[in-house]
Write a protein that holds these residues in place. Structure first.
Motif, PDB file in Angstrom:
ATOM      1  N   PRO A   1       0.789  -1.233  -0.050  1.00 30.24           N
ATOM      2  CA  PRO A   1      -0.140  -0.050   0.056  1.00 30.24           C
ATOM      3  C   PRO A   1       0.792   1.269   0.091  1.00 30.24           C
ATOM      4  CG  PRO A   1      -0.050  -1.204   2.062  1.00 30.24           C
ATOM      5  CD  PRO A   1       0.816  -2.141   1.155  1.00 30.24           C
ATOM      6  N   SER A   2       0.257   2.345  -0.345  1.00 34.80           N
ATOM      7  CA  SER A   2       1.109   3.496  -0.573  1.00 34.80           C
ATOM      8  C   SER A   2       1.755   4.075   0.720  1.00 34.80           C
ATOM      9  CB  SER A   2       0.172   4.741  -1.310  1.00 34.80           C
ATOM     10  OG  SER A   2      -0.900   5.047  -0.520  1.00 34.80           O
ATOM     11  N   ARG A   3       0.854   4.023   1.733  1.00 37.30           N
ATOM     12  CA  ARG A   3       1.314   4.382   3.276  1.00 37.30           C
ATOM     13  C   ARG A   3       2.029   3.036   3.945  1.00 37.30           C
ATOM     14  NH1 ARG A   3      -1.287   9.496   5.412  1.00 37.30           N
ATOM     15  NH2 ARG A   3      -0.015   9.002   7.291  1.00 37.30           N
ATOM     16  N   GLN A   4       3.007   3.226   4.564  1.00 40.81           N
ATOM     17  CA  GLN A   4       3.463   2.181   5.522  1.00 40.81           C
ATOM     18  C   GLN A   4       3.613   2.599   7.091  1.00 40.81           C
ATOM     19  OE1 GLN A   4       5.442  -1.416   4.899  1.00 40.81           O
ATOM     20  NE2 GLN A   4       3.478  -1.133   4.250  1.00 40.81           N
ATOM     21  N   ILE A   5       2.777   2.353   7.890  1.00 36.52           N
ATOM     22  CA  ILE A   5       2.814   2.837   9.282  1.00 36.52           C
ATOM     23  C   ILE A   5       3.123   1.717  10.133  1.00 36.52           C
ATOM     24  CG2 ILE A   5       1.433   3.799  11.232  1.00 36.52           C
ATOM     25  CD1 ILE A   5      -0.035   5.559   8.866  1.00 36.52           C
ATOM     26  N   TYR A   6       4.088   1.897  10.994  1.00 39.00           N
ATOM     27  CA  TYR A   6       4.556   0.628  11.978  1.00 39.00           C
ATOM     28  C   TYR A   6       4.071   0.805  13.222  1.00 39.00           C
ATOM     29  CZ  TYR A   6       7.567  -2.876  13.937  1.00 39.00           C
ATOM     30  OH  TYR A   6       8.003  -3.724  14.598  1.00 39.00           O
ATOM     31  N   PHE A   7       3.029   0.320  13.794  1.00 37.40           N
ATOM     32  CA  PHE A   7       2.474   0.436  14.888  1.00 37.40           C
ATOM     33  C   PHE A   7       2.873  -0.908  15.719  1.00 37.40           C
ATOM     34  CE2 PHE A   7      -1.336   3.581  13.914  1.00 37.40           C
ATOM     35  CZ  PHE A   7      -0.437   4.841  14.416  1.00 37.40           C
ATOM     36  N   ASP A   8       4.086  -1.280  15.585  1.00 36.66           N
ATOM     37  CA  ASP A   8       4.317  -2.637  16.263  1.00 36.66           C
ATOM     38  C   ASP A   8       5.800  -2.549  17.199  1.00 36.66           C
ATOM     39  OD1 ASP A   8       3.765  -5.361  17.592  1.00 36.66           O
ATOM     40  OD2 ASP A   8       4.246  -6.159  15.517  1.00 36.66           O
ATOM     41  N   ASN A   9       5.977  -1.259  17.653  1.00 40.17           N
ATOM     42  CA  ASN A   9       7.233  -1.102  18.314  1.00 40.17           C
ATOM     43  C   ASN A   9       7.623  -1.861  19.715  1.00 40.17           C
ATOM     44  OD1 ASN A   9       8.809   1.248  16.917  1.00 40.17           O
ATOM     45  ND2 ASN A   9       6.595   1.705  16.694  1.00 40.17           N
ATOM     46  N   ASN A  10       6.520  -2.715  20.141  1.00 36.84           N
ATOM     47  CA  ASN A  10       6.752  -3.374  21.313  1.00 36.84           C
ATOM     48  C   ASN A  10       7.202  -4.955  20.990  1.00 36.84           C
ATOM     49  OD1 ASN A  10       5.823  -1.383  22.767  1.00 36.84           O
ATOM     50  ND2 ASN A  10       4.211  -2.443  24.012  1.00 36.84           N
ATOM     51  N   ALA A  11       7.140  -5.078  19.658  1.00 39.19           N
ATOM     52  CA  ALA A  11       7.364  -6.418  19.117  1.00 39.19           C
ATOM     53  C   ALA A  11       9.134  -6.123  18.677  1.00 39.19           C
ATOM     54  CB  ALA A  11       6.694  -6.821  17.660  1.00 39.19           C
ATOM     55  N   THR A  12       9.501  -5.097  18.017  1.00 40.56           N
ATOM     56  CA  THR A  12      10.678  -4.738  17.825  1.00 40.56           C
ATOM     57  C   THR A  12      10.578  -3.243  17.104  1.00 40.56           C
ATOM     58  OG1 THR A  12      13.029  -5.452  16.928  1.00 40.56           O
ATOM     59  CG2 THR A  12      11.121  -5.520  15.343  1.00 40.56           C
ATOM     60  N   THR A  13      11.819  -2.744  17.228  1.00 37.81           N
ATOM     61  CA  THR A  13      12.162  -1.119  16.661  1.00 37.81           C
ATOM     62  C   THR A  13      13.126  -1.154  15.571  1.00 37.81           C
ATOM     63  OG1 THR A  13      13.549  -0.774  18.319  1.00 37.81           O
ATOM     64  CG2 THR A  13      11.495  -0.284  18.838  1.00 37.81           C
ATOM     65  N   PRO A  14      12.837  -0.156  14.759  1.00 38.91           N
ATOM     66  CA  PRO A  14      13.785  -0.016  13.633  1.00 38.91           C
ATOM     67  C   PRO A  14      15.064   0.605  13.996  1.00 38.91           C
ATOM     68  CG  PRO A  14      12.217   1.762  13.470  1.00 38.91           C
ATOM     69  CD  PRO A  14      11.730   0.806  14.653  1.00 38.91           C
ATOM     70  N   LEU A  15      16.278   0.196  13.686  1.00 36.73           N
ATOM     71  CA  LEU A  15      17.562   0.860  14.140  1.00 36.73           C
ATOM     72  C   LEU A  15      17.604   2.252  14.118  1.00 36.73           C
ATOM     73  CD1 LEU A  15      20.476  -1.184  12.439  1.00 36.73           C
ATOM     74  CD2 LEU A  15      19.705  -1.104  14.786  1.00 36.73           C
ATOM     75  N   HIS A  16      17.747   3.144  15.245  1.00 38.67           N
ATOM     76  CA  HIS A  16      17.913   4.497  15.508  1.00 38.67           C
ATOM     77  C   HIS A  16      19.243   5.046  14.004  1.00 38.67           C
ATOM     78  CE1 HIS A  16      18.859   8.485  16.581  1.00 38.67           C
ATOM     79  NE2 HIS A  16      18.025   8.338  17.504  1.00 38.67           N
ATOM     80  N   PRO A  17      18.780   5.650  13.364  1.00 43.87           N
ATOM     81  CA  PRO A  17      20.097   6.153  12.368  1.00 43.87           C
ATOM     82  C   PRO A  17      21.307   6.622  13.087  1.00 43.87           C
ATOM     83  CG  PRO A  17      18.120   7.618  12.142  1.00 43.87           C
ATOM     84  CD  PRO A  17      17.777   6.755  13.284  1.00 43.87           C
ATOM     85  N   GLU A  18      21.659   7.068  14.289  1.00 44.53           N
ATOM     86  CA  GLU A  18      22.842   6.847  14.999  1.00 44.53           C
ATOM     87  C   GLU A  18      23.371   5.505  15.357  1.00 44.53           C
ATOM     88  OE1 GLU A  18      24.793   9.686  15.258  1.00 44.53           O
ATOM     89  OE2 GLU A  18      23.176  10.696  14.099  1.00 44.53           O
TER      90      GLU A  18
END
Ligand SMILES: *Cc1c(COP(=O)(O)O)cnc(C)c1O
Length: 400
Positions: A2-19
């Motif tokens: 889909p055109s939008r991608q929203i991640y509401f599953d941060n308790n499962a895992t999180t994306p790496l912080h850019p730093e």
């Protein structure tokens, strides 16, 4: 997609912080073994110890009290397994009884069940409708002499409820038991200070705080009995054998540094979003039932049930709309059993089956929340229309 991608599953895992990503890329050049005495090894050792210092400082610990682990699960397994050791030669004096709760993460629950088969006595505390334990019941268990460990999670991963860890620690110590908390979901979301909490052991994990997967840390208070879970090397002061995961350790420390900077403002922002979601869902969808504590809860998490709509169907329709959430059932284990956490709070199986967990993160925007509020009502209506089980304002309306 889909055109939008929203991640509401941060308790499962999180994306790496850019730093963190930058730190990992730089760290990949460094391959020395921290145990080697030459320059390559010394460079790696210096980085590992610097990371240990930063992780320790953020939780008010001394760096000698931090053991790097392979995950949050490993940290929890390590602590509980100490008490199987207590029944053999390692700690002859260890009291072989554990008190934990019915709502722990499976890595605590399944380990404790395994310990039962090894002669350890385990009791499971009930929780109230909000997911809080009862100190009175804890004291009852503690009075029955022989409890060596109390293990109560700081914040629940499914419903977000926060326990009163300082009071629980004080009670445990009053009866001579050690205190462990699984702080994987709390650390980096709300302040975590080992001395304010009064704990002897505390578990954290890298990938829940925008750090790498496969790295965690275990806090072990100075002077606390300990027994390595992984043996055969002097690493981590003999507390965890195996060549250190230098990359993971440096990534974890960078993730912690970023939490130090971002946590407070992010908590404020996400708490606002959570209330927007709560109010928006209540206003737009009949019979939405919220699970967990309304205020004593980590700010990023909202768990809600829609009687007459299966969590798995909601998840799949939301996924088609580009929104990632998770359900209250333990589908991770391949089963569709309703969540043990929701059942422990006293909700019936239908309400537990109809639940979704929305867990926001550092990248969540107000547009994400608005989009969710736009698409969710139609999805619930569609699913309820296909089901014969749902009656508007039916029996569930009364148990709000
Ligand atoms: C994710 C999680 C764990 C497990 O951590 P891993 O690093 O994935 O092993 C333990 N406890 C809680 C509360 C969690 O949310």
């Amino acid at each position: 997609m889909p055109s939008r991608q929203i991640y509401f599953d941060n308790n499962a895992t999180t994306p790496l912080h850019p730093e963190v990503k930058k730190e990992l890329v730089a760290a990949m050049e460094m391959y020395g073994n921290p145990s080697s005495m030459h320059a390559f090894g010394r460079e790696a050792r210096a980085n590992v110890e610097d990371a240990r210092h930063r992780v320790a400082a953020f939780m008010g610990a001394d760096e000698s009290e931090i053991v790097f682990t392979g995950s949050g699960s490993e940290g929890n397994n390590t602590v509980l397994s100490l008490f199987a050791c207590g029944t053999s030669q390692c700690f002859p004096g260890m009291k072989p009884k554990i008190v934990t709760t019915k709502i722990e993460h499976p890595c605590v629950l399944e380990t404790s069940q395994c310990l039962v088969h090894r002669g350890v006595d385990v009791s499971y505390l009930d929780v109230d409708a909000y997911g809080k334990i009862d100190l009175g019941q804890l004291e009852e268990y503690l009075k029955s002499d022989g409890v060596g460990l109390v293990s109560v999670m700081m914040a629940n991963n499914e419903i977000g409820t926060i326990q009163d860890i300082p009071a629980i620690s004080a009670l445990a110590h009053q009866y001579g038991a050690l205190m462990h908390t699984d702080a994987v979901q709390a650390f980096g979301k709300i302040p975590v200070d080992v001395n304010e909490l009064g704990v002897d052991f505390l578990t954290i994990s890298g990938h829940k705080i925008y750090g790498p997967k496969g790295i965690g840390a275990l806090y072990v208070r100075k002077g606390t009995p300990y027994c390595p879970f992984i043996r055969g090397g002097h690493q981590e002061r003999g507390r965890r054998a195996g060549t250190e995961n230098t990359l993971g350790i440096m990534g974890l420390a960078m993730a912690v540094d970023m939490r130090k900077i971002e946590m407070a403002a992010e908590a404020e922002r996400l708490r606002g979003f959570r209330e927007m979601l709560r109010e928006g869902i209540s206003a737009r969808i009949d019979d939405a039932l919220f699970n967990g504590h309304p205020t004593d809860s980590i700010p990023n998490t909202l768990n809600v049930s829609f009687p007459g709509a299966e969590g798995e169907s909601i998840l799949l329709y939301l996924d088609l709309a580009g929104i990632a959430v998770s359900t209250g059932s333990a589908c991770a284990s391949g089963s569709l059993d309703p969540s043990h956490v929701l059942l422990a709070t006293g909700v019936d199986a239908e309400r537990a089956h109809g639940s979704i967990r929305i867990s926001m993160g550092r990248s969540t925007t107000v547009e994400d929340v608005e989009y969710m509020l736009d698409v969710l009502p139609g999805i619930i209506e569609r699913i309820r229309n296909m089901s014969t089980a749902y009656i508007k304002g039916g029996p569930h309306a009364a148990i709000r």
